[in-house]
Design a protein around this motif. Structure first.
Motif, PDB file in Angstrom:
ATOM      1  N   ASN A  52      76.511  56.812  -7.930  1.00 46.20           N
ATOM      2  CA  ASN A  52      75.709  57.858  -8.593  1.00 46.20           C
ATOM      3  C   ASN A  52      74.217  57.587  -8.464  1.00 46.20           C
ATOM      4  N   CYS A  53      73.823  56.347  -8.598  1.00 49.01           N
ATOM      5  CA  CYS A  53      72.404  55.988  -8.523  1.00 49.01           C
ATOM      6  C   CYS A  53      71.833  56.355  -7.157  1.00 49.01           C
ATOM      7  N   GLY A  54      72.575  56.078  -6.113  1.00 43.20           N
ATOM      8  CA  GLY A  54      72.128  56.395  -4.767  1.00 43.20           C
ATOM      9  C   GLY A  54      72.083  57.886  -4.488  1.00 43.20           C
ATOM     10  N   LYS A  55      73.052  58.615  -5.032  1.00 44.52           N
ATOM     11  CA  LYS A  55      73.107  60.064  -4.824  1.00 44.52           C
ATOM     12  C   LYS A  55      71.940  60.787  -5.484  1.00 44.52           C
ATOM     13  N   HIS A  56      71.478  60.268  -6.618  1.00 46.75           N
ATOM     14  CA  HIS A  56      70.436  60.942  -7.388  1.00 46.75           C
ATOM     15  C   HIS A  56      69.031  60.411  -7.146  1.00 46.75           C
ATOM     16  N   CYS A  57      68.897  59.346  -6.383  1.00 45.50           N
ATOM     17  CA  CYS A  57      67.575  58.761  -6.127  1.00 45.50           C
ATOM     18  C   CYS A  57      66.723  59.727  -5.301  1.00 45.50           C
ATOM     19  N   ASP A  74      65.367  49.467  -1.835  1.00 44.98           N
ATOM     20  CA  ASP A  74      64.274  49.220  -0.899  1.00 44.98           C
ATOM     21  C   ASP A  74      63.002  49.173  -1.736  1.00 44.98           C
ATOM     22  N   TRP A  75      62.557  47.965  -2.061  1.00 40.48           N
ATOM     23  CA  TRP A  75      61.440  47.789  -2.995  1.00 40.48           C
ATOM     24  C   TRP A  75      60.119  48.312  -2.436  1.00 40.48           C
ATOM     25  N   ASP A  76      60.020  48.485  -1.130  1.00 38.79           N
ATOM     26  CA  ASP A  76      58.792  49.045  -0.560  1.00 38.79           C
ATOM     27  C   ASP A  76      58.575  50.489  -0.986  1.00 38.79           C
ATOM     28  N   TYR A  77      59.664  51.194  -1.332  1.00 39.68           N
ATOM     29  CA  TYR A  77      59.556  52.620  -1.639  1.00 39.68           C
ATOM     30  C   TYR A  77      60.030  53.004  -3.041  1.00 39.68           C
ATOM     31  N   CYS A  78      60.630  52.082  -3.786  1.00 42.90           N
ATOM     32  CA  CYS A  78      61.074  52.382  -5.159  1.00 42.90           C
ATOM     33  C   CYS A  78      59.855  52.566  -6.051  1.00 42.90           C
TER      34      CYS A  78
END
Length: 104
Positions: A52-57, A74-78
């Motif tokens: 779910n977290c990936g689908k809604h990011c 991916d901490w460069d873009y979070c």
């Protein structure tokens, strides 16, 4: 005025129009992770790896691998928006303060 070129598309027999002129040959995304003041932290003992977290990011930076029992970001873009934590059915994602953030 831009020049226009027409090319046939063999698969469907139609033509496609192309505009000739200055175009960007490479698109580089700006690393927006520096905006983040909080970051998601996943409790893997509670996580069911539903995705779910990936689908809604909105930045599409969460990777969930059920077989490997892993959730990675991916901490460069979070940006630390917290949507992943809000949509988690098990509430196993918490937003924790980013280290090194200057508190005013």
């Amino acid at each position: 005025m831009q020049k226009q070129q027409t090319k046939p598309m063999p698969a469907c027999g139609k033509t496609k129009k192309y505009f000739l002129g200055p175009v960007a040959l490479e698109f580089v995304a700006t690393k927006t992770g520096v905006w983040r003041s909080v970051r998601p932290d996943v409790n893997l003992d509670v996580c069911v790896f539903c995705g779910n977290c990936g689908k809604h990011c909105p930045a599409d930076i969460v990777s969930v691998e059920k077989a490997k029992r892993s959730v990675s970001f991916d901490w460069d873009y979070c940006k630390g928006c917290g949507i992943c934590a809000n949509v988690c059915p098990k509430q196993c994602i918490t937003m924790i303060p980013e280290e090194g953030v200057c508190k005013l």
